[in-house]
Scaffold this active site. Sequence first.
Site, PDB file in Angstrom:
ATOM      1  N   SER A  10       0.914  -1.143  -0.247  1.00  0.00           N
ATOM      2  CA  SER A  10       0.003   0.030  -0.071  1.00  0.00           C
ATOM      3  C   SER A  10       0.766   1.361   0.088  1.00  0.00           C
ATOM      4  CB  SER A  10      -0.892   0.117   1.284  1.00  0.00           C
ATOM      5  OG  SER A  10      -0.107  -0.237   2.369  1.00  0.00           O
ATOM      6  N   TYR A  41      -4.444   0.622   4.001  1.00  0.00           N
ATOM      7  CA  TYR A  41      -5.189  -0.631   3.676  1.00  0.00           C
ATOM      8  C   TYR A  41      -5.926  -1.061   4.982  1.00  0.00           C
ATOM      9  CZ  TYR A  41      -3.911  -1.536  -1.075  1.00  0.00           C
ATOM     10  OH  TYR A  41      -3.536  -1.614  -2.627  1.00  0.00           O
ATOM     11  N   CYS A  73       2.916  -7.241   1.827  1.00  0.00           N
ATOM     12  CA  CYS A  73       2.048  -6.369   2.518  1.00  0.00           C
ATOM     13  C   CYS A  73       0.992  -7.458   3.331  1.00  0.00           C
ATOM     14  CB  CYS A  73       1.045  -5.574   1.673  1.00  0.00           C
ATOM     15  SG  CYS A  73      -0.528  -4.754   2.369  1.00  0.00           S
ATOM     16  N   CYS A 184       3.407  -6.331   9.938  1.00  0.00           N
ATOM     17  CA  CYS A 184       2.753  -5.293   9.045  1.00  0.00           C
ATOM     18  C   CYS A 184       4.347  -5.038   8.211  1.00  0.00           C
ATOM     19  CB  CYS A 184       2.172  -4.257   9.468  1.00  0.00           C
ATOM     20  SG  CYS A 184       2.193  -2.680   8.473  1.00  0.00           S
ATOM     21  N   HIS A 186       5.348  -2.400   7.252  1.00  0.00           N
ATOM     22  CA  HIS A 186       6.043  -0.987   7.550  1.00  0.00           C
ATOM     23  C   HIS A 186       6.858  -1.032   8.812  1.00  0.00           C
ATOM     24  CE1 HIS A 186       2.911   0.636   4.538  1.00  0.00           C
ATOM     25  NE2 HIS A 186       3.623   1.891   4.776  1.00  0.00           N
TER      26      HIS A 186
HETATM   27  N1  DGL Z   1       2.223  -2.689   4.835  1.00  0.00           N
HETATM   28  C1  DGL Z   1       1.030  -3.099   4.884  1.00  0.00           C
HETATM   29  C2  DGL Z   1       0.940  -4.405   5.870  1.00  0.00           C
HETATM   30  O1  DGL Z   1       2.006  -5.058   5.656  1.00  0.00           O
HETATM   31  C3  DGL Z   1      -0.044  -2.297   5.751  1.00  0.00           C
HETATM   32  C4  DGL Z   1      -0.329  -0.824   5.708  1.00  0.00           C
HETATM   33  C5  DGL Z   1      -1.467  -0.353   5.683  1.00  0.00           C
HETATM   34  O2  DGL Z   1      -2.386  -0.369   6.460  1.00  0.00           O
HETATM   35  O3  DGL Z   1      -1.754   0.218   4.283  1.00  0.00           O
HETATM   36  O4  DGL Z   1       0.246  -4.905   6.397  1.00  0.00           O
END
Ligand code: DGL
Length: 264
Positions: A10, A41, A73, A184, A186
């Site tokens: 995302s 997301y 993601c 996640c 991130h």
């Molecule tokens: N990087 C995404 C994940 O691994 C999520 C970030 C978002 O909420 O868009 O879940």
Amino acid sequence: MSGPILIFDSGVGGLSVVTALREQMPGAPLAYVCDNAALPYGTKADAWLVRRIVQVCRAAVAASGARVLVVACNTASTLALDALRAAVTIPVVGTVPAIKPAAALSRSGVIGLLATSATVTRPYTDKLIDDFAGHCTVVRVAADGLVAQAERLLAGEPVDDAVIDAGLAPLWRAPALDTVVLGCTHFPLLRDVLDARAPRPLQWVDSGRAIARRVAQVAGGEAGGVVSGLSWATKPLRPGLQAGLATFGFADPTVLSASVIESG
Ligand code: DGL
């Protein structure tokens, strides 16, 4: 197989998987796509997300000529892997929370799952916990606020410690907890910050290396002559994020037009 390995997220979270891929496959051509117009997301409705993820990935696979799609993601992977595999003809590798290694590493049997609201409540996640951590207590923490903090860090902007502390707070209510799944993509970007804000040392576990090993298995040999470092987004990135992406070797993204995504 020709074409780059296309990493999708995302936002910039997929860059944590890029780091693992570069370690595992130093010469492999990589491309990056983020659906930054729809970030985050983790708080969006499932039906909308599946449609959106398929549209964006299809458009980016066509634009990049990729040989493998890496869904970097957890929020997308725990929801849309089947739909994606039905929608594109190249192999799709997903990223799901590293419950199994965390359960194996924990000495106390109390582990945390730090992820988006969507990921912590998905049936896919329930099954991972049932299959691999049945003997553990799993503290599920929805920490959506950390996503924007990771984007800020990559953009060279100050991180808000109060948001980090609020995201982590539920973990400290379980005194025996010794291991945390960064569920996640991130969150590994924030690892040093998380470590610094934690009142006691913890083991942070993410899926990056396991994903990289899986990609190496399905990607085939090195593809000569393939351009590496192209990227796509669904809206222009702010300058700080462009610079952050450049430090990972990616050019300023080309914006996938709304019509391409809608017709995807
Ligand atoms: N990087 C995404 C994940 O691994 C999520 C970030 C978002 O909420 O868009 O879940």
